[in-house]
Every structure is written in C-alpha cells, then in structure tokens.
Design an enzyme around this catalytic site. Structure first.
Site, PDB file in Angstrom:
ATOM      1  N   HIS A  11       0.818  -1.211   0.000  1.00 53.56           N
ATOM      2  CA  HIS A  11       0.000   0.000   0.000  1.00 53.56           C
ATOM      3  C   HIS A  11       0.859   1.272   0.000  1.00 53.56           C
ATOM      4  O   HIS A  11       2.063   1.215  -0.219  1.00 53.56           O
ATOM      5  CB  HIS A  11      -1.007  -0.033   1.154  1.00 53.56           C
ATOM      6  CG  HIS A  11      -1.691  -1.364   1.272  1.00 53.56           C
ATOM      7  ND1 HIS A  11      -2.637  -1.797   0.371  1.00 53.56           N
ATOM      8  CD2 HIS A  11      -1.520  -2.385   2.162  1.00 53.56           C
ATOM      9  CE1 HIS A  11      -3.042  -3.022   0.712  1.00 53.56           C
ATOM     10  NE2 HIS A  11      -2.368  -3.410   1.783  1.00 53.56           N
ATOM     11  N   GLU A  54      -1.601   0.182   8.289  1.00 55.88           N
ATOM     12  CA  GLU A  54      -0.778  -0.868   7.694  1.00 55.88           C
ATOM     13  C   GLU A  54       0.311  -0.283   6.808  1.00 55.88           C
ATOM     14  O   GLU A  54       1.449  -0.767   6.805  1.00 55.88           O
ATOM     15  CB  GLU A  54      -1.651  -1.820   6.877  1.00 55.88           C
ATOM     16  CG  GLU A  54      -0.866  -2.934   6.215  1.00 55.88           C
ATOM     17  CD  GLU A  54      -1.683  -3.759   5.246  1.00 55.88           C
ATOM     18  OE1 GLU A  54      -1.108  -4.699   4.655  1.00 55.88           O
ATOM     19  OE2 GLU A  54      -2.882  -3.468   5.061  1.00 55.88           O
ATOM     20  N   HIS A  98       3.188  -6.994   4.340  1.00 57.97           N
ATOM     21  CA  HIS A  98       1.825  -6.613   4.711  1.00 57.97           C
ATOM     22  C   HIS A  98       1.543  -6.967   6.163  1.00 57.97           C
ATOM     23  O   HIS A  98       2.333  -7.624   6.836  1.00 57.97           O
ATOM     24  CB  HIS A  98       0.805  -7.357   3.842  1.00 57.97           C
ATOM     25  CG  HIS A  98       0.796  -6.927   2.414  1.00 57.97           C
ATOM     26  ND1 HIS A  98      -0.075  -5.993   1.927  1.00 57.97           N
ATOM     27  CD2 HIS A  98       1.570  -7.310   1.370  1.00 57.97           C
ATOM     28  CE1 HIS A  98       0.148  -5.813   0.625  1.00 57.97           C
ATOM     29  NE2 HIS A  98       1.150  -6.594   0.272  1.00 57.97           N
ATOM     30  N   GLU A 119       2.110 -11.706   5.486  1.00 54.71           N
ATOM     31  CA  GLU A 119       1.162 -11.038   6.385  1.00 54.71           C
ATOM     32  C   GLU A 119       1.737 -11.231   7.785  1.00 54.71           C
ATOM     33  O   GLU A 119       1.654 -12.321   8.356  1.00 54.71           O
ATOM     34  CB  GLU A 119      -0.231 -11.649   6.269  1.00 54.71           C
ATOM     35  CG  GLU A 119      -0.879 -11.510   4.901  1.00 54.71           C
ATOM     36  CD  GLU A 119      -1.418 -10.110   4.640  1.00 54.71           C
ATOM     37  OE1 GLU A 119      -1.310  -9.247   5.539  1.00 54.71           O
ATOM     38  OE2 GLU A 119      -1.950  -9.878   3.541  1.00 54.71           O
TER      39      GLU A 119
END
Length: 314
Positions: free
Chosen positions: A104, A141, A196, A278
């Site tokens: 992101h 995040e 992430h 993750e």
C-alpha cells in the site's frame, strides 16, 4: 484487508494446495525456531473462518500510535540504485538483487478514485491498489509496511545485497499492483517480497506467507516461479517463527504458515520468485500489540532477512 488487491476470497473460492507437511520438516535449518513455537500454547480457539470484512476506512484514528510505534529507524532512505555507482558493500549476498514491496501507500486514502481504477492482473482485472487496514488505535498498515521494509533493507544491505523498493513514500498513491510486479521483473530480482499485515477478524492471530498458485492465462504465467517461490516462503516461515516467537496463522494454512492464492496480481504477473508476508492481524488486539512495537518489528525484519538469505544461499 491488507492485500494489494481486494479482500481475501472466501475459503474454497479458488483451489488451494493441501499444505499438510509440517514446516519444520520443510525448513530443517529453522527447526530450532519451530521447537520454540511448539512449546508455546496453541492458537486460541483453533482455526476459524477468515474475515469477510473489506478494507478498513481511513477515518481519523481514535488515538495516535506511540512515537516508538511510528518512528522510522532510517536516516538514509535512498535505494541502492540511488547510491553513487549503484554499489553495495561486500558480503555473503553480494551480487544478489532483492526487491522489497511495502504494501500500500500512506496516501492511497487521499486518492480513492485513482486506486479504484481496474488494472489487468493476467487472468482478470482488479483495482489498482487499496488503502490497507489499521489497528483499532489507528496505526495504518501502510506505515507498518514501510517501517519493516526499511529495517529489512538495512539488514540485507549489510550482507551485500542490492535492494530496490517498489515505492518509498515518495508517490501520491500506488504504484498499482501490476506495476509492482513489473518493478521486480525489470530488476531481475533473485527474490522479491511484499510486506503486509492482515485485517482479519479479532481472534484470528499469527502470520502467514502467501505463495503464487500455478496460473496460466492472459498475461500471467507463474510456471517458472511456483517452485522457487515456495522455497522462499518455506525459508521465511521457519526463520520468522524463530526470530519473533509468533505462531503461524490459526485461521488459514492449516498451521503451516503458508497459503496459496491465484487472485493477486503482484504474484500472477511476477516472473521472479516472489511471496507476500502477512506479519500478523492488525484487527486482533494481541497481534496489534506486537505490530506496534518497534522492537518486535526489528525481529520481524530479521526473520525476513534470515529467510531470504537462506533461500539465496541454498
């Protein structure tokens, strides 16, 4: 959710490989780490369905994270390709190229129209990017991924690797998921990793590594990278356990810390070995406590660096 694309599909929507082999057996070099984890209490509540929630909206946080949670450790944010001469120090990873993809972009929330534009991911189309998730206290995040990515870059550079980022908070939004894949391909990366943190339901805890499925269609063909990407993921899982003490996710992957997906453009369009990590679930208070701790983030970066080194030196 935390992925570069839309929320995780419901279990069973896409075929997932049966991952029943214990990761300790897959990664002998990290057996010590698994023994530490196996001595810990099991995931609370056992496997539960993954959250079907979408991307967390970018409303103003109720509280602001501590300075320790948001501070960046770097004083030099240049990429290796920005360093005069493009050289890296000598070390065991000299000559190796690693592409780090911080999930992101902190300003995606200000460019919703742009990031919602569809892009081709080979087999279908998806939105350019998403805003990512956040903790209940408002730690985004996108800030987490940049912090861990900077720490990981420092560690890899010290070992002589040439490191390139897909972005470093210098863009108004994005890059889109297809461009993220192209950056790794253009660099001819020996390994690529997308960093992430998940946005699943509270009670869903632990980390997992996402591997590319065998995808052939449109502009996507992962035939050449499925095997080496799995090897990269297996090295990362064992070392991440050893360094952080975190357990593999209790809500997918059948306890292996590995998940296979065919709906992520960042993997579908890659021509170099690539995985997603993750690091934990930001929507779970226990995981969030770890993710917002600078000392834990350094351990996470070390686990990633050790896993990448193990893969590159195999």
């Amino acid at each position: 959710m935390s992925y570069d694309e839309s929320q995780q599909p419901a279990r069973g929507r896409f075929g997932r490989s049966k991952l029943t082999v214990a990761v300790a057996a897959l990664v002998p070099t990290a057996a010590a780490g698994w023994l530490v984890w196996q001595g810990m209490s099991g995931p609370d509540g056992g496997p539960t369905p993954a959250s079907a929630a979408g991307v967390i909206p970018s409303a103003a946080p109720a509280t602001t994270p501590s300075a320790a949670a948001t501070a960046r450790p770097r004083t030099d944010d240049r990429r290796d390709d920005d360093v005069p001469g493009g050289t890296a120090p000598a070390g065991p990873l000299a000559g190796k190229v690693v592409v780090i993809d911080p999930g992101h972009n902190p300003r995606n929330r200000d460019h919703t129209a742009e990031i919602n534009e569809p892009v081709d991911i080979g087999t279908t189309s998806k939105e350019c990017d998403t805003t990512g998730t956040s903790t209940e206290a408002g730690y985004p995040e996108a800030e987490f991924t940049l912090d861990v990515s900077h720490r990981l870059r420092d560690l890899l550079r010290k070992e002589g690797a040439t490191v390139t980022f897909t972005h470093d908070d210098e863009r108004p939004y994005g890059p889109c998921v297809d461009e993220r894949a192209r950056i790794g391909n253009k660099a001819k990366a020996d390994a690529a990793i997308s960093v992430h943190a998940d946005g699943s339901a509270p009670g869903n805890r632990g980390f997992h590594v996402i591997l590319p499925a065998l995808v052939k269609g449109g502009g996507a063909d992962t035939t050449a990278i499925v095997g080496p990407s799995r090897e990269l993921g297996e090295h990362i899982v064992g070392n991440f356990v050893r360094e952080t003490g975190s357990a593999p996710a209790n809500y997918l992957g059948e306890g292996t810390g590995l998940d296979v997906r065919e709906d992520l453009g960042g993997l579908n369009l890659s021509t170099v070995p690539k995985v997603f990590i993750e690091c934990g679930n930001m929507r779970d208070s226990s995981d969030a406590e770890l993710l917002t701790d600078a000392e834990w983030r350094q351990k996470a970066a070390q686990g990633l660096a050790d896993g990448i080194r193990g893969f590159l030196k195999k």
